[in-house]
Scaffold this motif. Structure first.
Motif, PDB file in Angstrom:
ATOM      1  N   ALA A  13       0.799  -1.082  -0.024  1.00  0.00           N
ATOM      2  CA  ALA A  13       0.249   0.027  -0.121  1.00  0.00           C
ATOM      3  C   ALA A  13       0.830   1.063   0.023  1.00  0.00           C
ATOM      4  CB  ALA A  13      -0.951   0.000   1.285  1.00  0.00           C
ATOM      5  N   LEU A  14       2.031   1.087   0.819  1.00  0.00           N
ATOM      6  CA  LEU A  14       2.758   2.477   0.956  1.00  0.00           C
ATOM      7  C   LEU A  14       3.647   2.650  -0.454  1.00  0.00           C
ATOM      8  CD1 LEU A  14       4.438   1.873   4.258  1.00  0.00           C
ATOM      9  CD2 LEU A  14       2.868   3.611   3.671  1.00  0.00           C
ATOM     10  N   CYS A  15       3.841   1.745  -1.358  1.00  0.00           N
ATOM     11  CA  CYS A  15       4.363   1.767  -2.601  1.00  0.00           C
ATOM     12  C   CYS A  15       3.525   2.281  -3.478  1.00  0.00           C
ATOM     13  CB  CYS A  15       4.880   0.274  -3.061  1.00  0.00           C
ATOM     14  SG  CYS A  15       6.470  -0.435  -2.206  1.00  0.00           S
ATOM     15  N   GLY A  16       2.190   2.005  -3.270  1.00  0.00           N
ATOM     16  CA  GLY A  16       1.140   2.467  -4.042  1.00  0.00           C
ATOM     17  C   GLY A  16       1.104   3.980  -4.078  1.00  0.00           C
ATOM     18  N   ILE A  17       0.986   4.339  -2.688  1.00  0.00           N
ATOM     19  CA  ILE A  17       0.967   5.717  -2.500  1.00  0.00           C
ATOM     20  C   ILE A  17       2.230   6.451  -2.816  1.00  0.00           C
ATOM     21  CG2 ILE A  17       0.934   7.289  -0.315  1.00  0.00           C
ATOM     22  CD1 ILE A  17      -0.595   5.265   1.121  1.00  0.00           C
ATOM     23  N   ILE A  18       3.239   6.118  -2.815  1.00  0.00           N
ATOM     24  CA  ILE A  18       4.350   6.786  -3.367  1.00  0.00           C
ATOM     25  C   ILE A  18       4.384   6.625  -4.619  1.00  0.00           C
ATOM     26  CG2 ILE A  18       6.761   6.506  -3.433  1.00  0.00           C
ATOM     27  CD1 ILE A  18       7.178   5.160  -0.796  1.00  0.00           C
ATOM     28  N   ALA A  19       4.034   5.877  -5.606  1.00  0.00           N
ATOM     29  CA  ALA A  19       3.856   5.872  -6.933  1.00  0.00           C
ATOM     30  C   ALA A  19       2.925   7.065  -7.201  1.00  0.00           C
ATOM     31  CB  ALA A  19       3.549   4.575  -7.417  1.00  0.00           C
ATOM     32  N   GLY A  20       1.677   7.007  -6.536  1.00  0.00           N
ATOM     33  CA  GLY A  20       0.647   8.211  -6.906  1.00  0.00           C
ATOM     34  C   GLY A  20       1.334   9.471  -6.649  1.00  0.00           C
ATOM     35  N   ILE A  21       2.137   9.754  -5.305  1.00  0.00           N
ATOM     36  CA  ILE A  21       2.602  10.947  -5.187  1.00  0.00           C
ATOM     37  C   ILE A  21       3.719  11.148  -6.404  1.00  0.00           C
ATOM     38  CG2 ILE A  21       4.120  12.318  -3.665  1.00  0.00           C
ATOM     39  CD1 ILE A  21       2.748  10.602  -1.458  1.00  0.00           C
ATOM     40  N   LEU A  22       4.518  10.436  -6.598  1.00  0.00           N
ATOM     41  CA  LEU A  22       5.438  10.735  -7.979  1.00  0.00           C
ATOM     42  C   LEU A  22       4.696  11.247  -9.091  1.00  0.00           C
ATOM     43  CD1 LEU A  22       8.072   7.921  -7.310  1.00  0.00           C
ATOM     44  CD2 LEU A  22       8.239  10.398  -6.585  1.00  0.00           C
ATOM     45  N   MET A  23       3.644  10.498  -9.381  1.00  0.00           N
ATOM     46  CA  MET A  23       3.074  10.905 -10.767  1.00  0.00           C
ATOM     47  C   MET A  23       2.368  12.356 -10.546  1.00  0.00           C
ATOM     48  SD  MET A  23       3.170   8.408 -13.140  1.00  0.00           S
ATOM     49  CE  MET A  23       1.712   8.566 -13.967  1.00  0.00           C
ATOM     50  N   SER A  24       1.958  12.383  -9.211  1.00  0.00           N
ATOM     51  CA  SER A  24       1.466  13.763  -9.110  1.00  0.00           C
ATOM     52  C   SER A  24       2.303  15.058  -9.160  1.00  0.00           C
ATOM     53  CB  SER A  24       0.469  13.754  -7.576  1.00  0.00           C
ATOM     54  OG  SER A  24       1.626  13.858  -6.589  1.00  0.00           O
ATOM     55  N   LEU A  25       3.468  14.644  -8.435  1.00  0.00           N
ATOM     56  CA  LEU A  25       4.450  15.651  -8.573  1.00  0.00           C
ATOM     57  C   LEU A  25       4.851  16.013 -10.120  1.00  0.00           C
ATOM     58  CD1 LEU A  25       7.015  14.683  -5.794  1.00  0.00           C
ATOM     59  CD2 LEU A  25       5.625  16.635  -5.763  1.00  0.00           C
ATOM     60  N   LEU A  26       4.957  14.918 -10.951  1.00  0.00           N
ATOM     61  CA  LEU A  26       5.165  15.326 -12.267  1.00  0.00           C
ATOM     62  C   LEU A  26       4.332  16.320 -12.879  1.00  0.00           C
ATOM     63  CD1 LEU A  26       6.761  14.707 -14.909  1.00  0.00           C
ATOM     64  CD2 LEU A  26       5.389  12.453 -15.274  1.00  0.00           C
ATOM     65  N   PHE A  27       2.798  15.848 -12.567  1.00  0.00           N
ATOM     66  CA  PHE A  27       1.753  16.909 -12.867  1.00  0.00           C
ATOM     67  C   PHE A  27       1.833  18.197 -12.434  1.00  0.00           C
ATOM     68  CE2 PHE A  27      -2.586  18.485 -12.057  1.00  0.00           C
ATOM     69  CZ  PHE A  27      -3.134  18.413 -13.231  1.00  0.00           C
ATOM     70  N   ALA A  28       2.345  18.260 -11.249  1.00  0.00           N
ATOM     71  CA  ALA A  28       2.517  19.515 -10.388  1.00  0.00           C
ATOM     72  C   ALA A  28       3.492  20.350 -11.207  1.00  0.00           C
ATOM     73  CB  ALA A  28       2.770  19.351  -9.183  1.00  0.00           C
ATOM     74  N   LEU A  29       4.623  19.592 -11.357  1.00  0.00           N
ATOM     75  CA  LEU A  29       5.682  20.414 -12.145  1.00  0.00           C
ATOM     76  C   LEU A  29       5.407  21.135 -13.613  1.00  0.00           C
ATOM     77  CD1 LEU A  29       8.744  20.898 -12.648  1.00  0.00           C
ATOM     78  CD2 LEU A  29       9.070  18.853 -13.686  1.00  0.00           C
ATOM     79  N   MET A  30       4.580  20.276 -14.339  1.00  0.00           N
ATOM     80  CA  MET A  30       3.970  20.816 -15.445  1.00  0.00           C
ATOM     81  C   MET A  30       3.043  21.950 -15.359  1.00  0.00           C
ATOM     82  SD  MET A  30       6.089  19.156 -17.662  1.00  0.00           S
ATOM     83  CE  MET A  30       5.080  19.532 -19.164  1.00  0.00           C
ATOM     84  N   THR A  31       1.966  21.680 -14.436  1.00  0.00           N
ATOM     85  CA  THR A  31       0.976  22.479 -14.276  1.00  0.00           C
ATOM     86  C   THR A  31       0.967  23.846 -13.594  1.00  0.00           C
ATOM     87  OG1 THR A  31      -0.090  21.265 -12.681  1.00  0.00           O
ATOM     88  CG2 THR A  31      -0.582  20.923 -14.944  1.00  0.00           C
ATOM     89  N   LEU A  32       1.848  23.734 -12.305  1.00  0.00           N
ATOM     90  CA  LEU A  32       1.991  24.505 -11.434  1.00  0.00           C
ATOM     91  C   LEU A  32       3.221  25.220 -11.592  1.00  0.00           C
ATOM     92  CD1 LEU A  32       0.502  22.769  -7.981  1.00  0.00           C
ATOM     93  CD2 LEU A  32      -0.563  24.370  -9.651  1.00  0.00           C
ATOM     94  N   GLY A  33       4.440  24.357 -11.803  1.00  0.00           N
ATOM     95  CA  GLY A  33       5.798  25.019 -12.154  1.00  0.00           C
ATOM     96  C   GLY A  33       5.948  25.903 -13.400  1.00  0.00           C
ATOM     97  N   LEU A  34       5.375  25.140 -14.539  1.00  0.00           N
ATOM     98  CA  LEU A  34       5.636  25.360 -15.829  1.00  0.00           C
ATOM     99  C   LEU A  34       4.292  26.126 -16.547  1.00  0.00           C
ATOM    100  CD1 LEU A  34       7.639  22.802 -17.347  1.00  0.00           C
ATOM    101  CD2 LEU A  34       8.493  25.060 -16.352  1.00  0.00           C
ATOM    102  N   ALA A  35       3.424  26.034 -15.620  1.00  0.00           N
ATOM    103  CA  ALA A  35       1.816  26.711 -16.265  1.00  0.00           C
ATOM    104  C   ALA A  35       1.271  26.185 -17.429  1.00  0.00           C
ATOM    105  CB  ALA A  35       2.072  28.327 -16.219  1.00  0.00           C
ATOM    106  N   VAL A  36       1.542  24.642 -17.607  1.00  0.00           N
ATOM    107  CA  VAL A  36       1.023  24.172 -18.796  1.00  0.00           C
ATOM    108  C   VAL A  36      -0.550  23.900 -18.497  1.00  0.00           C
ATOM    109  CG1 VAL A  36       1.133  22.085 -20.245  1.00  0.00           C
ATOM    110  CG2 VAL A  36       3.384  23.275 -19.227  1.00  0.00           C
TER     111      VAL A  36
END
Length: 305
Positions: free
Chosen positions: A63-86
């Motif tokens: 379950a922890l591995c699943g949570i970490i995977a979800g967080i890493l994917m969300s960080l990729l999304f955040a980098l694009m949408t919040l960091g680069l305003a995509v």
């Protein structure tokens, strides 16, 4: 009685991943971010959760591995949408496509492997009660966690100052920024929370629902979770009713097929998704009162330099 109990237990199991994923997306959207990548985060949570449990023999680590995977994917999304305003819509769709493809690549070597599913609660004297015993006192930890998660989110959103600030960022990020609140940081935390929930929801599938992994096993549940947030009018309480409603539709169509009802199985399998479309159309035409979407939902925010 046995048939009714079996149906209720099946509905609870089918609804749990929807409820967990939708709760995380509700918080994300309340902060003003529209993340259409829930499906991709769920399937990545599924393969990472299964891989973690298969390697260690521990459901908790899985379950922890699943949570970490979800967080890493969300960080990729955040980098694009919040960091680069995509654009948030395009980024979310790309994230889903990326997650589905990457999970299939990672999971190719473990297809066919099985694990011991998550244990169920057993309280002597209570679990054996007719009908309600197994329903209330015989579920796995994920089911109870999903209910606790909704209650916690409701309390934080409507009974705490932090929740008020988060909702302010979703309703008017310019005013929130003018008041000195770190809008991007708040949205980043909301996106990470949504990713953690999506990863956990995906991990639930191979860890408790079916004790194996197959590519595409989320089967559109991420999209239904997105629709549930709209169905619930962005209110946590309605989210529970919506999740169990859609879970019931999914399970009842399986029982209908098993009963040999003379309806094509393809049509029966499409019922959960057809119900999603019908409910959303009905809500868009008849919505009166209640909560509406956050005013700044999906709007890119770039703070003044």
């Amino acid at each position: 009685m046995e048939l009714a109990e079996a149906i209720i237990l099946s509905v609870l199991s089918a609804s749990t991943p929807l409820l967990i994923a939708a709760t995380g997306e509700l918080v994300t959207e309340r902060a003003g971010v529209l993340n259409l990548g829930v499906e991709g985060m769920m399937i990545m949570g599924a393969i990472c959760g299964f891989g973690g449990a298969l390697a260690t023999g521990s459901i908790t680590i899985g379950a922890l591995c699943g949570i970490i995977a979800g967080i890493l994917m969300s960080l990729l999304f955040a980098l694009m949408t919040l960091g680069l305003a995509v654009n948030q819509v395009a980024t979310g769709l790309a994230l889903t496509i990326f997650g589905v493809g990457l999970s299939g690549l990672i999971g190719a070597s473990v297809v066919g492997e099985q694990i011991t599913p998550a244990p169920h609660l057993h309280i002597p004297g209570l679990t054996e009660l007719p009908l309600l015993g197994h329903v209330l006192f015989g579920q796995d930890a994920f089911v109870y966690l999903s209910i606790a998660l909704v209650i916690t989110v409701w309390y934080l959103l409507y009974r705490t100052r932090a929740g008020l600030i988060l909702r302010a960022c979703g309703d008017n990020h310019v005013s929130a920024h003018a008041l000195g609140y770190p809008v991007l940081r708040i949205r980043l935390l909301a996106v990470m929370f949504g990713g953690a929930c999506a990863g956990l929801a995906g991990a639930y599938l191979p860890l408790a629902y079916t004790p194996f992994f197959i590519p595409g096993m989320t089967a559109g549940r991420g999209w239904i979770a997105l629709a549930l947030v709209v169905f619930a009018s962005w209110l946590p309480g309605r989210l529970v009713a919506g999740a169990y409603l859609f879970g019931a539709v999914s399970i009842l169509q399986l029982h209908a097929q098993g009963a040999g009802i003379g309806i094509p199985s393809q049509f029966m399998s499409s019922l959960p998704y057809l119900a999603t479309v019908i409910v959303l159309v009905a809500l868009s035409r008849t919505r009166t009162g209640g909560s509406t979407a956050p005013a700044a939902l999906g709007t890119v925010f770039v703070p003044d330099r």
